[in-house]
Design a protein around this motif. Structure first.
Motif, PDB file in Angstrom:
ATOM      1  N   GLU A 192       0.828  -1.208   0.000  1.00  0.00           N
ATOM      2  CA  GLU A 192       0.000   0.000   0.000  1.00  0.00           C
ATOM      3  C   GLU A 192       0.859   1.254   0.000  1.00  0.00           C
ATOM      4  OE1 GLU A 192      -3.125   2.752   0.154  1.00  0.00           O
ATOM      5  OE2 GLU A 192      -2.949   0.695  -0.601  1.00  0.00           O
ATOM      6  N   GLU A 193       1.951   1.237   0.757  1.00  0.00           N
ATOM      7  CA  GLU A 193       2.858   2.381   0.782  1.00  0.00           C
ATOM      8  C   GLU A 193       3.458   2.607  -0.610  1.00  0.00           C
ATOM      9  OE1 GLU A 193       6.654   3.869   3.513  1.00  0.00           O
ATOM     10  OE2 GLU A 193       5.495   2.099   4.093  1.00  0.00           O
ATOM     11  N   CYS A 194       3.842   1.514  -1.254  1.00  0.00           N
ATOM     12  CA  CYS A 194       4.392   1.607  -2.613  1.00  0.00           C
ATOM     13  C   CYS A 194       3.334   2.085  -3.595  1.00  0.00           C
ATOM     14  CB  CYS A 194       4.934   0.240  -3.026  1.00  0.00           C
ATOM     15  SG  CYS A 194       5.763   0.218  -4.627  1.00  0.00           S
ATOM     16  N   ARG A 195       2.102   1.618  -3.424  1.00  0.00           N
ATOM     17  CA  ARG A 195       1.018   2.024  -4.318  1.00  0.00           C
ATOM     18  C   ARG A 195       0.815   3.534  -4.286  1.00  0.00           C
ATOM     19  NH1 ARG A 195      -3.619   4.019  -4.394  1.00  0.00           N
ATOM     20  NH2 ARG A 195      -3.716   4.111  -2.109  1.00  0.00           N
ATOM     21  N   LYS A 196       0.890   4.117  -3.110  1.00  0.00           N
ATOM     22  CA  LYS A 196       0.706   5.563  -2.982  1.00  0.00           C
ATOM     23  C   LYS A 196       1.802   6.329  -3.730  1.00  0.00           C
ATOM     24  CE  LYS A 196      -1.743   5.437   1.448  1.00  0.00           C
ATOM     25  NZ  LYS A 196      -1.652   5.729   2.902  1.00  0.00           N
ATOM     26  N   VAL A 197       3.035   5.851  -3.610  1.00  0.00           N
ATOM     27  CA  VAL A 197       4.137   6.510  -4.321  1.00  0.00           C
ATOM     28  C   VAL A 197       3.946   6.377  -5.826  1.00  0.00           C
ATOM     29  CG1 VAL A 197       6.629   6.549  -4.694  1.00  0.00           C
ATOM     30  CG2 VAL A 197       5.730   6.130  -2.399  1.00  0.00           C
ATOM     31  N   ILE A 198       3.586   5.182  -6.291  1.00  0.00           N
ATOM     32  CA  ILE A 198       3.395   4.956  -7.720  1.00  0.00           C
ATOM     33  C   ILE A 198       2.229   5.780  -8.251  1.00  0.00           C
ATOM     34  CG2 ILE A 198       2.705   3.215  -9.417  1.00  0.00           C
ATOM     35  CD1 ILE A 198       4.443   1.217  -7.830  1.00  0.00           C
ATOM     36  N   SER A 199       1.155   5.887  -7.482  1.00  0.00           N
ATOM     37  CA  SER A 199       0.011   6.716  -7.898  1.00  0.00           C
ATOM     38  C   SER A 199       0.433   8.171  -8.085  1.00  0.00           C
ATOM     39  CB  SER A 199      -1.109   6.628  -6.866  1.00  0.00           C
ATOM     40  OG  SER A 199      -1.657   5.335  -6.815  1.00  0.00           O
ATOM     41  N   ASP A 200       1.248   8.654  -7.159  1.00  0.00           N
ATOM     42  CA  ASP A 200       1.745  10.025  -7.238  1.00  0.00           C
ATOM     43  C   ASP A 200       2.638  10.210  -8.468  1.00  0.00           C
ATOM     44  OD1 ASP A 200       2.302  12.691  -6.369  1.00  0.00           O
ATOM     45  OD2 ASP A 200       4.128  11.992  -5.390  1.00  0.00           O
ATOM     46  N   LEU A 201       3.496   9.238  -8.733  1.00  0.00           N
ATOM     47  CA  LEU A 201       4.374   9.318  -9.904  1.00  0.00           C
ATOM     48  C   LEU A 201       3.562   9.259 -11.197  1.00  0.00           C
ATOM     49  CD1 LEU A 201       7.226   6.996  -8.625  1.00  0.00           C
ATOM     50  CD2 LEU A 201       7.453   9.438  -9.138  1.00  0.00           C
ATOM     51  N   ALA A 202       2.531   8.416 -11.218  1.00  0.00           N
ATOM     52  CA  ALA A 202       1.685   8.321 -12.409  1.00  0.00           C
ATOM     53  C   ALA A 202       0.965   9.645 -12.672  1.00  0.00           C
ATOM     54  CB  ALA A 202       0.667   7.189 -12.242  1.00  0.00           C
ATOM     55  N   GLN A 203       0.494  10.290 -11.609  1.00  0.00           N
ATOM     56  CA  GLN A 203      -0.182  11.578 -11.778  1.00  0.00           C
ATOM     57  C   GLN A 203       0.799  12.645 -12.244  1.00  0.00           C
ATOM     58  OE1 GLN A 203      -3.618  12.153 -11.447  1.00  0.00           O
ATOM     59  NE2 GLN A 203      -3.006  14.032 -12.510  1.00  0.00           N
ATOM     60  N   THR A 204       1.992  12.656 -11.661  1.00  0.00           N
ATOM     61  CA  THR A 204       3.022  13.602 -12.103  1.00  0.00           C
ATOM     62  C   THR A 204       3.324  13.413 -13.576  1.00  0.00           C
ATOM     63  OG1 THR A 204       4.032  13.677  -9.893  1.00  0.00           O
ATOM     64  CG2 THR A 204       5.402  14.370 -11.746  1.00  0.00           C
ATOM     65  N   ALA A 205       3.459  12.155 -13.987  1.00  0.00           N
ATOM     66  CA  ALA A 205       3.718  11.864 -15.395  1.00  0.00           C
ATOM     67  C   ALA A 205       2.573  12.370 -16.274  1.00  0.00           C
ATOM     68  CB  ALA A 205       3.922  10.361 -15.585  1.00  0.00           C
ATOM     69  N   TYR A 206       1.364  12.050 -15.892  1.00  0.00           N
ATOM     70  CA  TYR A 206       0.196  12.464 -16.678  1.00  0.00           C
ATOM     71  C   TYR A 206       0.122  13.984 -16.811  1.00  0.00           C
ATOM     72  CZ  TYR A 206      -4.702  12.719 -18.112  1.00  0.00           C
ATOM     73  OH  TYR A 206      -5.865  12.989 -18.800  1.00  0.00           O
ATOM     74  N   ASP A 207       0.439  14.686 -15.741  1.00  0.00           N
ATOM     75  CA  ASP A 207       0.385  16.148 -15.748  1.00  0.00           C
ATOM     76  C   ASP A 207       1.426  16.768 -16.679  1.00  0.00           C
ATOM     77  OD1 ASP A 207      -1.664  16.080 -13.895  1.00  0.00           O
ATOM     78  OD2 ASP A 207      -0.372  16.497 -12.169  1.00  0.00           O
ATOM     79  N   HIS A 208       2.446  15.992 -17.036  1.00  0.00           N
ATOM     80  CA  HIS A 208       3.526  16.521 -17.868  1.00  0.00           C
ATOM     81  C   HIS A 208       3.643  15.767 -19.197  1.00  0.00           C
ATOM     82  CE1 HIS A 208       4.536  18.163 -13.903  1.00  0.00           C
ATOM     83  NE2 HIS A 208       5.090  19.139 -14.578  1.00  0.00           N
ATOM     84  N   GLY A 209       2.556  15.138 -19.621  1.00  0.00           N
ATOM     85  CA  GLY A 209       2.541  14.463 -20.910  1.00  0.00           C
ATOM     86  C   GLY A 209       3.445  13.257 -20.985  1.00  0.00           C
ATOM     87  N   ALA A 210       3.713  12.630 -19.829  1.00  0.00           N
ATOM     88  CA  ALA A 210       4.619  11.490 -19.766  1.00  0.00           C
ATOM     89  C   ALA A 210       3.877  10.261 -19.232  1.00  0.00           C
ATOM     90  CB  ALA A 210       5.817  11.816 -18.877  1.00  0.00           C
ATOM     91  N   VAL A 211       4.590   9.133 -19.204  1.00  0.00           N
ATOM     92  CA  VAL A 211       4.057   7.895 -18.641  1.00  0.00           C
ATOM     93  C   VAL A 211       5.156   7.261 -17.794  1.00  0.00           C
ATOM     94  CG1 VAL A 211       3.034   5.636 -19.103  1.00  0.00           C
ATOM     95  CG2 VAL A 211       2.589   7.540 -20.669  1.00  0.00           C
TER      96      VAL A 211
END
Length: 304
Positions: free
Chosen positions: A130-149
């Motif tokens: 769950e701790e890892c999931r939260k970090v990955i969710s944040d990274l995925a959102q950061t990527a999406y916000d900047h046209g990345a994956v």
């Protein structure tokens, strides 16, 4: 047709010389490591101008960047260290498009403080997941916000290691900013390496739609050496991800030097991804021509 690519980090030179050497080996794409002797791309030092210089240098040598390395332990248990590591990864993600590709890759991390590649009991707990999931969710959102994956690269000793754990993480995050780096060798342990074809088919039956980029290395039993293995690749400043060759019962050598069923791997990969870049790794510069010949031969033999 599939494309054979190489990590730039196996060529410890300045930017232009690195591009020249890779082009001379007849590659037509690269996975970009932010590690050159004449340009500082460390944390806090990335600028749009630098990123575009890197991108344009590889483009000028007919080597489009297909993805960018961001490997780090995203769940390091020391919170200050984690913040530093994830912060740099986000910096890379924010600049990914300027480097030439939307895809930025990292492993999913371990709670072990000694090595990014060694197991820790918390890795396989619900709390750790769950701790890892939260970090990955944040990274995925950061990527999406900047046209990345953001692409996950799984590894058996990390939080996300098995096929089941990979499916679970992708389902729980369920975000357009998240994808998968396909490296089937990372799913094998001593208990399943003898069921290679079954595991390969399971990987592609369940995960194929999330794959964006693929890797080419190999896997085999390690024999008597159960230590964490690293190779000297002629660069004292090399990333740990490039020197790592396995730990415990499993060794991860260069493509063609292990027991991976490459024919099945590439056939299944090509079903949905016929033009995917396949990036060679886990070798030193002097072994690159042999590894490329091996991979190109597998492409040819399978009509890919």
């Amino acid at each position: 047709m599939m494309q054979a690519g190489i990590f730039t980090g196996y060529f410890p030179y300045g930017l232009k010389e690195t591009a020249q050497k890779i082009r001379a080996l007849d590659f037509n794409t690269v996975q970009l490591d932010l590690h050159f002797r004449d340009i500082d791309l460390s944390a806090g030092q990335i600028t749009k101008e630098k990123a575009r210089t890197v991108r344009d240098t590889f483009r000028d040598h007919n080597l489009p960047v297909c993805c960018v390395s961001g490997y780090t332990n995203i769940i390091h248990p020391d919170m200050a260290e984690r913040e530093k590591r994830v912060g740099y990864l986000k910096e890379i993600i924010r600049n990914a498009r300027d480097f030439g590709s939307p895809y930025v890759i990292s492993e999913t991390g371990t709670y072990n403080t000694e090595s990014d590649w060694v197991h820790h009991p918390k890795n396989k707990t619900e709390e750790g997941f769950e701790e890892c999931r939260k970090v990955i969710s944040d990274l995925a959102q950061t990527a999406y916000d900047h046209g990345a994956v953001f692409l996950l690269e799984t590894y058996v000793n990390n939080v996300v290691g098995s096929v089941e754990e990979t499916v679970k993480m992708i389902a729980q995050v369920d975000h357009p900013g998240l994808g998968l780096l396909m490296d089937p060798t990372n799913y094998f342990e001593t208990h399943n390496i003898d069921r290679m074809d079954q595991i390969l088919n399971q990987v592609f039956d369940t995960l194929t739609d999330k794959i964006k980029i693929a890797h080419a290395k190999d896997v085999k039993r390690s024999g008597g050496d159960k230590s964490e293995k690293h190779a000297d690749i002629g660069d004292e400043d090399a990333l740990e991800s490039h020197t790592f060759r396995g730990v415990g019962e499993i060794e991860l050598p260069a493509p063609g030097l292990g027991s991976l069923n490459y024919d099945l791997y590439l056939q299944r990969l090509a079903e949905k991804h016929p033009n995917i870049p396949v990036i060679i790794e886990h070798l030193s510069e002097d072994d690159v021509p042999r590894a490329k010949k091996f991979l190109d031969g597998k492409f040819r033999a399978n009509g890919l």
